[in-house]
Design a protein around this motif. Structure first.
Motif, PDB file in Angstrom:
ATOM      1  N   HIS A 194       0.822  -1.216   0.000  1.00  0.00           N
ATOM      2  CA  HIS A 194       0.000   0.000   0.000  1.00  0.00           C
ATOM      3  C   HIS A 194       0.857   1.268   0.000  1.00  0.00           C
ATOM      4  O   HIS A 194       0.497   2.263  -0.625  1.00  0.00           O
ATOM      5  CB  HIS A 194      -0.926  -0.017   1.215  1.00  0.00           C
ATOM      6  N   ALA A 195       1.973   1.269   0.713  1.00  0.00           N
ATOM      7  CA  ALA A 195       2.809   2.468   0.833  1.00  0.00           C
ATOM      8  C   ALA A 195       4.257   2.054   1.027  1.00  0.00           C
ATOM      9  O   ALA A 195       4.540   0.958   1.495  1.00  0.00           O
ATOM     10  CB  ALA A 195       2.334   3.322   2.009  1.00  0.00           C
ATOM     11  N   LEU A 196       5.167   2.962   0.644  1.00  0.00           N
ATOM     12  CA  LEU A 196       6.584   2.653   0.782  1.00  0.00           C
ATOM     13  C   LEU A 196       7.388   3.883   1.156  1.00  0.00           C
ATOM     14  O   LEU A 196       6.960   5.019   0.939  1.00  0.00           O
ATOM     15  CB  LEU A 196       7.146   2.054  -0.507  1.00  0.00           C
ATOM     16  N   CYS A 197       8.548   3.624   1.737  1.00  0.00           N
ATOM     17  CA  CYS A 197       9.523   4.661   2.080  1.00  0.00           C
ATOM     18  C   CYS A 197      10.903   4.080   1.778  1.00  0.00           C
ATOM     19  O   CYS A 197      11.220   2.978   2.229  1.00  0.00           O
ATOM     20  CB  CYS A 197       9.396   5.035   3.557  1.00  0.00           C
ATOM     21  N   VAL A 198      11.696   4.818   1.018  1.00  0.00           N
ATOM     22  CA  VAL A 198      12.980   4.305   0.540  1.00  0.00           C
ATOM     23  C   VAL A 198      14.127   4.933   1.322  1.00  0.00           C
ATOM     24  O   VAL A 198      14.175   6.153   1.504  1.00  0.00           O
ATOM     25  CB  VAL A 198      13.148   4.597  -0.962  1.00  0.00           C
ATOM     26  N   ASP A 199      15.056   4.099   1.788  1.00  0.00           N
ATOM     27  CA  ASP A 199      16.299   4.556   2.394  1.00  0.00           C
ATOM     28  C   ASP A 199      17.431   4.096   1.479  1.00  0.00           C
ATOM     29  O   ASP A 199      17.858   2.941   1.545  1.00  0.00           O
ATOM     30  CB  ASP A 199      16.448   3.971   3.797  1.00  0.00           C
ATOM     31  N   GLU A 200      17.876   4.997   0.603  1.00  0.00           N
ATOM     32  CA  GLU A 200      18.913   4.615  -0.361  1.00  0.00           C
ATOM     33  C   GLU A 200      20.250   4.334   0.314  1.00  0.00           C
ATOM     34  O   GLU A 200      21.034   3.549  -0.188  1.00  0.00           O
ATOM     35  CB  GLU A 200      19.070   5.691  -1.438  1.00  0.00           C
ATOM     36  N   ARG A 201      20.507   4.989   1.447  1.00  0.00           N
ATOM     37  CA  ARG A 201      21.779   4.772   2.134  1.00  0.00           C
ATOM     38  C   ARG A 201      21.938   3.308   2.535  1.00  0.00           C
ATOM     39  O   ARG A 201      22.987   2.711   2.332  1.00  0.00           O
ATOM     40  CB  ARG A 201      21.871   5.671   3.366  1.00  0.00           C
ATOM     41  N   SER A 202      20.864   2.720   3.093  1.00  0.00           N
ATOM     42  CA  SER A 202      20.938   1.315   3.502  1.00  0.00           C
ATOM     43  C   SER A 202      20.411   0.375   2.415  1.00  0.00           C
ATOM     44  O   SER A 202      20.353  -0.838   2.627  1.00  0.00           O
ATOM     45  CB  SER A 202      20.136   1.099   4.793  1.00  0.00           C
ATOM     46  N   GLN A 203      20.009   0.965   1.261  1.00  0.00           N
ATOM     47  CA  GLN A 203      19.463   0.184   0.144  1.00  0.00           C
ATOM     48  C   GLN A 203      18.263  -0.662   0.584  1.00  0.00           C
ATOM     49  O   GLN A 203      18.127  -1.824   0.218  1.00  0.00           O
ATOM     50  CB  GLN A 203      20.545  -0.709  -0.472  1.00  0.00           C
ATOM     51  N   THR A 204      17.378  -0.027   1.413  1.00  0.00           N
ATOM     52  CA  THR A 204      16.228  -0.714   1.976  1.00  0.00           C
ATOM     53  C   THR A 204      14.947   0.047   1.662  1.00  0.00           C
ATOM     54  O   THR A 204      14.909   1.273   1.716  1.00  0.00           O
ATOM     55  CB  THR A 204      16.372  -0.843   3.511  1.00  0.00           C
ATOM     56  N   ALA A 221       2.634  -3.498   3.829  1.00  0.00           N
ATOM     57  CA  ALA A 221       2.099  -4.571   2.995  1.00  0.00           C
ATOM     58  C   ALA A 221       0.687  -4.930   3.456  1.00  0.00           C
ATOM     59  O   ALA A 221       0.260  -4.545   4.548  1.00  0.00           O
ATOM     60  CB  ALA A 221       3.002  -5.797   3.077  1.00  0.00           C
ATOM     61  N   PHE A 222      -0.023  -5.670   2.603  1.00  0.00           N
ATOM     62  CA  PHE A 222      -1.368  -6.117   2.943  1.00  0.00           C
ATOM     63  C   PHE A 222      -1.550  -7.557   2.512  1.00  0.00           C
ATOM     64  O   PHE A 222      -1.133  -7.957   1.430  1.00  0.00           O
ATOM     65  CB  PHE A 222      -2.433  -5.264   2.254  1.00  0.00           C
ATOM     66  N   SER A 223      -2.175  -8.330   3.389  1.00  0.00           N
ATOM     67  CA  SER A 223      -2.633  -9.673   3.023  1.00  0.00           C
ATOM     68  C   SER A 223      -3.929  -9.922   3.784  1.00  0.00           C
ATOM     69  O   SER A 223      -4.174  -9.320   4.832  1.00  0.00           O
ATOM     70  CB  SER A 223      -1.596 -10.741   3.363  1.00  0.00           C
ATOM     71  N   GLU A 224      -4.760 -10.810   3.260  1.00  0.00           N
ATOM     72  CA  GLU A 224      -6.020 -11.108   3.945  1.00  0.00           C
ATOM     73  C   GLU A 224      -5.770 -11.773   5.290  1.00  0.00           C
ATOM     74  O   GLU A 224      -6.540 -11.599   6.226  1.00  0.00           O
ATOM     75  CB  GLU A 224      -6.904 -11.963   3.051  1.00  0.00           C
ATOM     76  N   GLU A 225      -4.677 -12.524   5.414  1.00  0.00           N
ATOM     77  CA  GLU A 225      -4.357 -13.210   6.667  1.00  0.00           C
ATOM     78  C   GLU A 225      -3.814 -12.253   7.719  1.00  0.00           C
ATOM     79  O   GLU A 225      -4.153 -12.346   8.893  1.00  0.00           O
ATOM     80  CB  GLU A 225      -3.312 -14.321   6.429  1.00  0.00           C
ATOM     81  N   GLU A 226      -2.929 -11.333   7.313  1.00  0.00           N
ATOM     82  CA  GLU A 226      -2.250 -10.464   8.280  1.00  0.00           C
ATOM     83  C   GLU A 226      -2.738  -9.020   8.268  1.00  0.00           C
ATOM     84  O   GLU A 226      -2.249  -8.210   9.046  1.00  0.00           O
ATOM     85  CB  GLU A 226      -0.746 -10.465   8.000  1.00  0.00           C
ATOM     86  N   SER A 227      -3.669  -8.691   7.388  1.00  0.00           N
ATOM     87  CA  SER A 227      -4.136  -7.312   7.207  1.00  0.00           C
ATOM     88  C   SER A 227      -2.923  -6.445   6.847  1.00  0.00           C
ATOM     89  O   SER A 227      -2.074  -6.879   6.075  1.00  0.00           O
ATOM     90  CB  SER A 227      -4.851  -6.811   8.452  1.00  0.00           C
TER      91      SER A 227
END
Length: 195
Positions: free
Chosen positions: A166-176, A181-187
């Motif tokens: 659904h949404a993301l945030c990028v940290d280029e320094r740590s390449q992460t 995320a979304f799933s029906e099991e874990e919401s």
């Protein structure tokens, strides 16, 4: 010294005036045109489509702006270095034609045939990171495709993720990439991806 770029509809945003530029006290400085001409879609409709769940982000160094539409997958990059005089378009990609309906008073709404474009965008000084829906896939609630562009609108890389995001945030320094995320099991739940 600060300026604000505003988007909207109504009297303030008269015929094809897509952006308003104000100072930090919201005093008018300038306005700019800039809605694309798309065959079969009126100027009023395209302005409403652009207001429906759009993603707008400014490059951290303040030199450019990226826009991604939720309806139809339109990605645009603008150059902010000419403010307060102009906001030139750097590049426009029309991935999917906007498909929508209108109610009795003319408001745009989604249909079964609507193709979703950009769910979320994050930016760094080096790149634009976009979560993009696959067209005509009714099995997904959120996209699982991450597409990366440079600030001239050139494609860099595409990732197919192992979950819907659904949404993301990028940290280029740590390449992460940190993502919701979304799933029906874990919401909704937090995940990370290595670039």
């Amino acid at each position: 010294d600060s300026m604000y770029i505003c988007m909207g509809t109504g009297k303030l945003f008269a015929k094809n005036q897509r952006f308003l530029l104000t100072d930090n006290r919201f005093k008018y400085i300038n306005h700019f045109e800039g809605y694309p001409e798309i065959a079969g879609i009126s100027e009023k409709d395209i302005s409403e489509i652009y207001q429906y769940g759009e993603e707008i982000h400014v490059k951290p160094d303040g030199s450019k702006l990226v826009f991604g539409s939720y309806i139809g997958g339109i990605l645009e990059i603008f150059d902010l270095q000419h403010l307060p005089d102009s906001i030139p378009l750097v590049r426009r990609h029309l991935y999917y034609m906007p498909i929508y309906e209108k109610d009795k008073i003319g408001n745009v709404y989604l249909t079964e045939g609507t193709i979703y474009g950009f769910e979320n965008i994050d930016v760094t000084d080096q790149a634009i990171y976009t979560l993009v829906y696959e067209p005509y896939n009714p099995d997904i609630i959120f996209p699982n495709k991450l597409v990366i562009y440079d600030w001239n609108g050139n494609w860099i890389k595409t990732y197919t993720l192992d979950c819907m995001v659904h949404a993301l945030c990028v940290d280029e320094r740590s390449q992460t990439i940190y993502a919701m995320a979304f799933s029906e099991e874990e919401s909704f739940h937090l995940v990370t991806f290595k670039l």
